[in-house]
Design an enzyme around this catalytic site. Sequence first.
Site, PDB file in Angstrom:
ATOM      1  N   CYS A 126     -32.204 -56.878  11.004  1.00 56.61           N
ATOM      2  CA  CYS A 126     -32.251 -55.826   9.975  1.00 56.61           C
ATOM      3  C   CYS A 126     -31.022 -54.937  10.058  1.00 56.61           C
ATOM      4  O   CYS A 126     -30.527 -54.460   9.033  1.00 56.61           O
ATOM      5  CB  CYS A 126     -33.512 -54.969  10.147  1.00 56.61           C
ATOM      6  SG  CYS A 126     -34.988 -55.644   9.371  1.00 56.61           S
ATOM      7  N   CYS A 208     -37.826 -59.756   3.040  1.00 56.74           N
ATOM      8  CA  CYS A 208     -37.239 -61.084   3.237  1.00 56.74           C
ATOM      9  C   CYS A 208     -38.349 -62.105   3.511  1.00 56.74           C
ATOM     10  O   CYS A 208     -39.346 -61.778   4.165  1.00 56.74           O
ATOM     11  CB  CYS A 208     -36.305 -61.065   4.434  1.00 56.74           C
ATOM     12  SG  CYS A 208     -34.951 -59.893   4.282  1.00 56.74           S
ATOM     13  N   CYS A 234     -37.824 -51.494   8.439  1.00 54.22           N
ATOM     14  CA  CYS A 234     -36.586 -52.250   8.609  1.00 54.22           C
ATOM     15  C   CYS A 234     -35.473 -51.408   9.228  1.00 54.22           C
ATOM     16  O   CYS A 234     -34.408 -51.928   9.553  1.00 54.22           O
ATOM     17  CB  CYS A 234     -36.128 -52.827   7.275  1.00 54.22           C
ATOM     18  SG  CYS A 234     -36.037 -51.605   5.975  1.00 54.22           S
TER      19      CYS A 234
HETATM   20 FE1  SF4 Z   1     -33.827 -60.092   8.974  1.00 56.63          FE
HETATM   21 FE2  SF4 Z   1     -36.457 -60.004   8.542  1.00 56.63          FE
HETATM   22 FE3  SF4 Z   1     -35.003 -57.756   8.570  1.00 56.63          FE
HETATM   23 FE4  SF4 Z   1     -34.772 -59.509   6.564  1.00 56.63          FE
HETATM   24  S1  SF4 Z   1     -36.604 -58.280   7.098  1.00 56.63           S
HETATM   25  S2  SF4 Z   1     -33.111 -58.479   7.576  1.00 56.63           S
HETATM   26  S3  SF4 Z   1     -34.991 -61.478   7.688  1.00 56.63           S
HETATM   27  S4  SF4 Z   1     -35.425 -59.159  10.310  1.00 56.63           S
END
Ligand code: SF4
Length: 238
Positions: A126, A208, A234
């Site tokens: 993230c 995501c 995030c």
């Molecule tokens: Fe990476 Fe998951 Fe964060 Fe998206 S939500 S940036 S895939 S850790």
Amino acid sequence: MTYVSYEEWNQISDTFPVNESDESKGALSVLEWAYSTYTADKIVYASSFGAEAIVLLDLIARVNPSAHIVFLDTALHFPETYDVIEKIKERFPSLQIEMKKAALTLDEQRGEHGPALWKRDPNMCCHIRKVVPLQEALSDKTAWISGLRREQSPTRAATQFINKDEKFKNLKICPLIHWTWDEVWEHIKKHDLPFNKLHSQGYPSIGCFPCTSPVSEDGDSRAGRWNNSTKTECGLHA
Ligand code: SF4
């Protein structure tokens, strides 16, 4: 024009004028204040294009039809998310929607940090794909808009209309703090707004694809994000 910077936040926090009794529960007056206070190059809406975002985009388009919108394009979103972005572009063609990408492609991230970083270190993933791109997007801004609602989670329950954002050294403006999940959907339906089809398939909050799962009907609106992990944010709203 009044200009309120991050450092001057304390001067307005107690006196900020909002009409909370209108149909938008204060959101429209917050947006009118924001877009009359900051010139277009100093304010941006960081949009997820989730359900709250659709409401906010509709309200923003009424106040400033050519507002600057930024989407953190991690390259890991569902096809349905890119679909709804295209539909929003058709519905609100004057909005300036920027697809902000991470410095590393997924291949480069794999090369530097190994495969499926989101499984082994989602905070790092993230940071690379969301936090740093937002930092860059806000580097020349004074204020950013977010669709946070108090009802979403205990960590968001104290969110104000205007928040001093220590992380990004910016003002974070949250027009929807008093909206409920049901009110978000009433607005979307009443105005026949496009929305991410995954919301109809058990996904209240959509990020995501590696980190988003469908939830049972009684799950809260942030359930389904980073399942099997203690992570709930995030890093944009830490
Ligand atoms: Fe990476 Fe998951 Fe964060 Fe998206 S939500 S940036 S895939 S850790």
